[in-house]
Write a protein that holds these residues in place. Structure first.
Motif, PDB file in Angstrom:
ATOM      1  N   GLY A  56     -30.407  -0.156  29.123  1.00 47.33           N
ATOM      2  CA  GLY A  56     -28.999  -0.481  29.099  1.00 47.33           C
ATOM      3  C   GLY A  56     -28.684  -1.910  29.486  1.00 47.33           C
ATOM      4  N   LEU A  57     -27.415  -2.239  29.266  1.00 44.01           N
ATOM      5  CA  LEU A  57     -26.881  -3.564  29.581  1.00 44.01           C
ATOM      6  C   LEU A  57     -25.965  -3.420  30.794  1.00 44.01           C
ATOM      7  N   PHE A  58     -26.050  -4.401  31.724  1.00 43.12           N
ATOM      8  CA  PHE A  58     -25.302  -4.304  32.968  1.00 43.12           C
ATOM      9  C   PHE A  58     -24.522  -5.592  33.215  1.00 43.12           C
ATOM     10  N   ASN A  64     -20.573  -5.264  42.250  1.00 48.61           N
ATOM     11  CA  ASN A  64     -21.109  -4.051  41.644  1.00 48.61           C
ATOM     12  C   ASN A  64     -21.555  -4.338  40.215  1.00 48.61           C
ATOM     13  N   PHE A  65     -22.344  -3.415  39.703  1.00 46.25           N
ATOM     14  CA  PHE A  65     -22.786  -3.468  38.317  1.00 46.25           C
ATOM     15  C   PHE A  65     -22.011  -2.445  37.493  1.00 46.25           C
ATOM     16  N   LEU A  66     -21.685  -2.839  36.262  1.00 43.18           N
ATOM     17  CA  LEU A  66     -21.055  -1.944  35.302  1.00 43.18           C
ATOM     18  C   LEU A  66     -22.017  -1.739  34.149  1.00 43.18           C
ATOM     19  N   ALA A  67     -22.347  -0.500  33.856  1.00 39.79           N
ATOM     20  CA  ALA A  67     -23.347  -0.190  32.834  1.00 39.79           C
ATOM     21  C   ALA A  67     -22.710   0.033  31.475  1.00 39.79           C
ATOM     22  N   LEU A  68     -23.331  -0.535  30.434  1.00 38.56           N
ATOM     23  CA  LEU A  68     -22.987  -0.246  29.042  1.00 38.56           C
ATOM     24  C   LEU A  68     -24.253   0.269  28.382  1.00 38.56           C
ATOM     25  N   LYS A  69     -24.208   1.515  27.909  1.00 41.11           N
ATOM     26  CA  LYS A  69     -25.403   2.134  27.366  1.00 41.11           C
ATOM     27  C   LYS A  69     -25.127   2.785  26.017  1.00 41.11           C
TER      28      LYS A  69
END
Length: 1000
Positions: A56-58, A64-69
């Motif tokens: 995934g892309l973060f 904080n990290f936001l995930a795009l999967k």
């Protein structure tokens, strides 16, 4: 949680290894990163950092990290989770290369578009061909991609099925393409393509792999290439000749460390960082050709991997490192003090000592006295080597050395445990020094604090025995009793400070701050700051005055206080001012308004002129926040702070290096805790009932992001800015309709503000009852109601007037005429009373009949205007009563039938009266003129109310009859109430009167 740090020495231009500067790497530990295999790193135009991983892309904002999967079946998610390449556009969008092809992300609203190519490949690199096209390097060859149409075209001038890893351009004529088959140069003007095999380097391998990874082209035309097993190669694009970068036969023993390079990054001073896929981070000084290898796996970072895959330097100059075990950063703005590690002379092989200095005295450049819990040490600041001389001055067991000072005669004085020691031969510590010990049976606890005042009086505060004065002449200790403040007779005295010739300030554990007269030895009957702090027993830890003669007071749990020399209150500083702790354990004033503080949150450099605070904590190299006891200045003016196993050195002229102004973004809007989309610079319109909402915002400053400071303002409501501290959201409720602009600005951890706030404009629409058209309609409605009310009132007045007129008319017609007749008959009767008894008797009979008729008429009038008698049930009861009164004396049978649905109905006054009189007229006529034997009355509800009066009398021919007053009266009365009346009769067959009247 504070991150561990790693110190790395770098080779700079000359190729020499220096002790400074030191690069400190910090591991990023934040919520949301679910995969630690970091393959690529980039930063978008807004300032967000993006990390591509195997899963995934973060996106990272410093907190904080936001995930795009990829979500199977969801075409609006990224094409594949294995991310290999990131490319930011000038418009703020981001292109993502993965094993699923190419994806495009709107970084503002995180919408995603995927561009399938009709076949499966991995995107590893791209460069712009022009405004609308990219050259894209993939695992199956080179493509031209059109951003507008999304079409993929194979570049035919490049060999097919080549596994491409990177593309560089010289900006004019050529593309340089690294692959698993070596290096290619593609001519953009003549479509030529030339292949270059990687060289064979005998000292490395007899067989050379052709696998290349990433590359960059420097200003001299040298292409630097990271390879699989040849390390870092350089290719001269002018001569088209390869050479191994600075590898020579003299480096044979270290070549194994440099052979597998993955990513590379040019740096200042002509150094190149490159990611060593097997042996950590490597650095090349291109001038000297020397390497340094620093595998990320030493010192206190035993869990870190050797494999580094991605390198990136952000806009602020922070170096980010992607590894197989997470993300690390080197922040040049994170100023760290130099430090002197402390070693025990007879235990150097054990490494850095675990002792923390309690007191420090810089006797000269080569001799420092260090007091610890284990006794007194002499240290050479050049190498940090310490020698324990406690036994040489008669201290046989470990005791804490809390104070060290040197008098004007050259003697060294120590408080060690519950003893005071005077040392003469300080400089000759190899031999046994001359010393003298002073003690007192009443002092059983540690001598905690000391003061040598301006008149050479020595004051000593103890841990639990109160305050003493030491008499140099007799060598005796004099206990200072206090009848005023009992706490000084039993509590620890932490600080003693000379305010002036007549006042000494004393503070300690729950003692407050008291004033002692040094001449009389008596305390004054008052506590300083008692009413000021609104506390009767607060603890005082430290006192100091600055260049401007202000007194600074450090407390336990109550922050820092500032007063004038006359103890007039000036200011109070707490965590609201950016302090990490309310416990101030030490204070030292420096030049230019700088106040240095020891706290349980680290070392603080507080600028009293602008109230800005620079914090030095674990991220800044402080080893143990609870071992900060000693603070003093060196002979050179540098600040020295003792820590666990070291002494930190803060240069006198040190300045914070975090001068960047943080970019602040408004990241979200929630209405009633539900996300609401934010448009691109367009005003947001909200309804009147959407007036409970909150804004989220963030400052994209990655140097100590937890210390970023915020202020906000809502124009249209607030006149001034509100200090939000480190909070990153704000809520509003019950706002009135109108136009508003929310503004937020931010400062970095060193107090540097960005004066260009992020803004968002929104409008709360007025409810319909606050709109102009509603006001107009309301005015019209109110006017119409007023007119209607007036009309109704006027009509009611007219109706009342008509009723009065009718009553007057009825009284005149019925009652008046009858009374006139009675008057005439009574006069005639009186005249005949003596002469004509029979005639007078007949006249009296007529008078009686007329009186009865008058009474009946009067009763009908009263009943008809009585509003409480308007219910149909009451009307029916009166009808039945009248019918009985008429029929029974004449032996006429009667029947009265009423529909139950009629009983609850209500009649107005006029209708009630006319219906009843029609009924009476019909019954009276039937009983008097028809000769009937029975009368039937039926009343039912049917499209109004139908009343039928039927008799079985002689009847009459309705066609030949001349209507008399009775029939005419009934018809006139029916017309008054919009009723319909029908009279049916035949000779010999009786008569039927049928009345249909509406409900009112």
């Amino acid at each position: 949680m504070k991150s561990p740090t790693l110190s790395i020495l770098l080779v700079f231009c000359s190729g020499l290894i220096f002790a400074q500067p030191v690069l400190n790497f910090e591991k990023i530990r934040a919520d949301g990163l679910t995969n630690d295999y970091i393959k690529c790193i980039q930063q978008d135009k807004s300032g967000y950092l993006w990390f591509g991983t195997e899963e995934g892309l973060f996106r990272y904002d410093g907190y904080n990290f936001l995930a795009l999967k990829n979500l199977p079946g969801d075409s609006l998610s990224i094409a594949n989770n294995n991310i290999e390449y990131l490319y930011p556009e000038e418009d703020g969008s981001l292109w993502v290369g993965s094993r699923g092809g190419l994806s495009w992300i709107n970084t503002r609203n995180l919408s995603i578009r995927n561009f399938p190519a009709g076949q499966t490949f991995t995107v590893y690199s791209l460069v712009p061909a022009n405004d609308n096209n990219f050259y894209v390097g993939t695992s199956t060859g080179l493509y031209l991609f059109n951003k507008l149409s999304g079409l993929w075209t194979v570049v035919k001038s490049f060999p097919p099925n080549i596994f491409i890893r990177w593309i560089c351009t010289d900006g004019k004529k050529n593309l340089y393409i690294t692959s698993h088959s070596g290096l290619y140069r593609l001519g953009l003007t003549d479509n030529s393509c030339k292949h270059f095999d990687l060289p064979v380097i005998s000292v490395l391998h007899s067989m050379t792999s052709q696998i290349c990874h990433k590359a960059f082209l420097d200003e001299r035309g040298i292409l630097w290439i990271s390879t699989w097993n040849l390390g870092l190669l350089k290719f001269d694009t002018k001569s088209e000749i390869f050479s191994a970068s600075a590898l020579s036969h003299k480096q044979d023993r270290s070549l194994e460390y440099f052979t597998s390079a993955y990513d590379l990054l040019p740096s200042p001073n002509e150094c190149i960082f490159y990611a060593n896929a097997e042996n950590g981070l490597s650095v090349l000084d291109t001038k000297s050709g020397k390497y340094l290898r620093y595998p990320l796996g030493w010192d206190d970072l035993k869990d870190l991997p050797d494999r580094v895959y991605a390198l990136f330097r952000d806009k602020s100059g922070i170096l980010w490192i992607g590894t197989e075990n997470g993300i690390y950063k080197n922040d040049p703005h994170n100023s760290r003090p130099a430090k002197i590690d402390l070693f025990l002379a007879d235990e150097k092989e054990k490494g850095v000592s675990g002792l923390a200095p309690l007191s420090i005295l810089c006797d000269n450049d080569s001799l420092w006295w260090i007091g610890t819990y284990q006794g007194i040490f002499l240290m050479n600041p050049a190498d940090g080597m310490m020698k324990n001389i406690s036994k040489q001055i008669g201290v046989l067991t470990p005791k804490p050395v809390t104070n060290i000072w040197k008098d004007d005669r050259g003697y060294i004085w120590l408080t060690i445990g519950n003893q005071l020691i005077k040392i003469r031969d300080a400089g000759k510590h190899e031999s046994k020094p001359e010393y003298r010990t002073f003690s007192d049976p009443s002092i059983t606890s540690v001598m905690y604090s000391v003061l040598l005042d301006s008149r050479k009086r020595l004051w000593i505060g103890t841990h639990s025995n109160g305050l003493f004065r030491f008499d140099f002449a007799s060598g005796k200790f004099i206990h200072i009793h206090s009848d005023v403040i009992e706490a000084f007779n039993k509590n620890e005295i932490r600080v003693i400070y000379e305010l002036n010739d007549s006042t000494i300030l004393v503070g300690g554990d729950h003692t407050g701050l008291a004033q002692l007269n040094p001449v009389t030895g008596f305390f004054r009957n008052e506590l300083i700051l008692d009413s000021l702090a609104n506390l009767r027993d607060f603890s005082v830890n430290a006192l100091a005055n600055d260049e401007e003669k202000n007194l600074w007071i450090g407390t336990e749990g109550n922050g820092l206080w500032k007063t004038k020399g006359n103890l007039e209150y000036l200011a109070h500083y707490t965590i609201r001012n950016g302090f990490p702790s309310m416990n101030i354990t030490g204070i030292t004033a420096a030049r230019n308004g700088h106040i240095w503080l020891l706290t349980e949150g680290g070392v603080l450099d507080f600028n009293s002129h602008n109230s800005k605070t620079t914090i030095y904590d674990k991220e800044s190299g402080i080893r143990n926040l609870y071992s900060l006891f000693a603070m003093t200045f060196s002979k050179a003016g540098d600040l020295l702070v003792g820590d666990m196993g070291c002494i930190h050195v803060f240069p006198e002229n040190s300045k914070p290096t975090n001068a960047g102004r943080p970019e602040v973004l408004i990241t979200g809007l929630k209405i009633f805790d539900q996300p609401f989309p934010i448009g691109d610079n367009k005003p947001i319109e909200l309804s009147h009932d959407q007036n409970y909402f909150s804004f989220d915002y963030v400052a994209l400053n990655y140097t100590h992001p937890a210390r970023n400071h915020y202020a906000f303002k809502l124009e249209g409501l607030d006149e001034n800015w509100h200090d939000a501290g480190t909070m990153r959201s704000v809520s509003y409720a019950n706002l009135n309709e109108g136009e508003y602009t929310f503004k937020v600005r931010a400062a970095n951890g060193d107090g540097v503000w960005n004066e260009n706030p992020a803004t968002i404009h929104f409008i709360i629409r007025a409810p319909f009852w606050h709109r102009w058209w509603f006001y107009l309609i309301s005015m019209i409605t109110v006017f119409a109601i007023a007119v209607l009310a007036y009309t109704i009132n006027r009509n009611q007045l007219r109706a009342k007037e008509q009723i009065r007129n009718r009553i007057a008319r009825d009284l005149h017609d019925d009652i008046g005429s009858t009374l006139s007749g009675i008057n005439i008959f009574s006069k005639l009767a009186l005249q005949k009373l003596g002469t004509d008894k029979e005639g007078s008797s007949q006249l009296l009979q007529k008078i009686n009949e007329r009186s009865a008729k008058t009474m009946e008429a009067l009763s009908d009038i009263v009943w008809s205007i009585n509003t409480s008698q308007g219910n149909m049930s009451q009307v029916l009861a009166r009808m039945l009563e009248y019918l009985g009164e008429v029929a029974e004396p004449l032996n006429i049978q009667y029947e009265f039938i009423a529909d139950p649905a009629v009983y609850g109905l209500q009649l107005d006054i006029e209708t009630k009266k006319e219906v009843y009189l029609i009924f009476k007229e019909a019954v009276y006529n039937a009983s008097k003129y028809s000769g009937c034997r029975s009368i039937k009355v039926e009343i039912r509800k049917e499209n109004g109310i139908i009343m039928t009066v039927t008799d079985d009398g002689k009847g009459f021919d309705i066609k030949n009859i001349i209507p008399g007053n009775g029939i005419n009266n009934m018809q006139e009365r029916a017309a008054k109430i919009d009723a319909k009346i029908k009279i049916t009769s035949e000779a010999g067959r009786g008569t039927e009167i049928r009345l249909l009247f509406p409900l009112t």
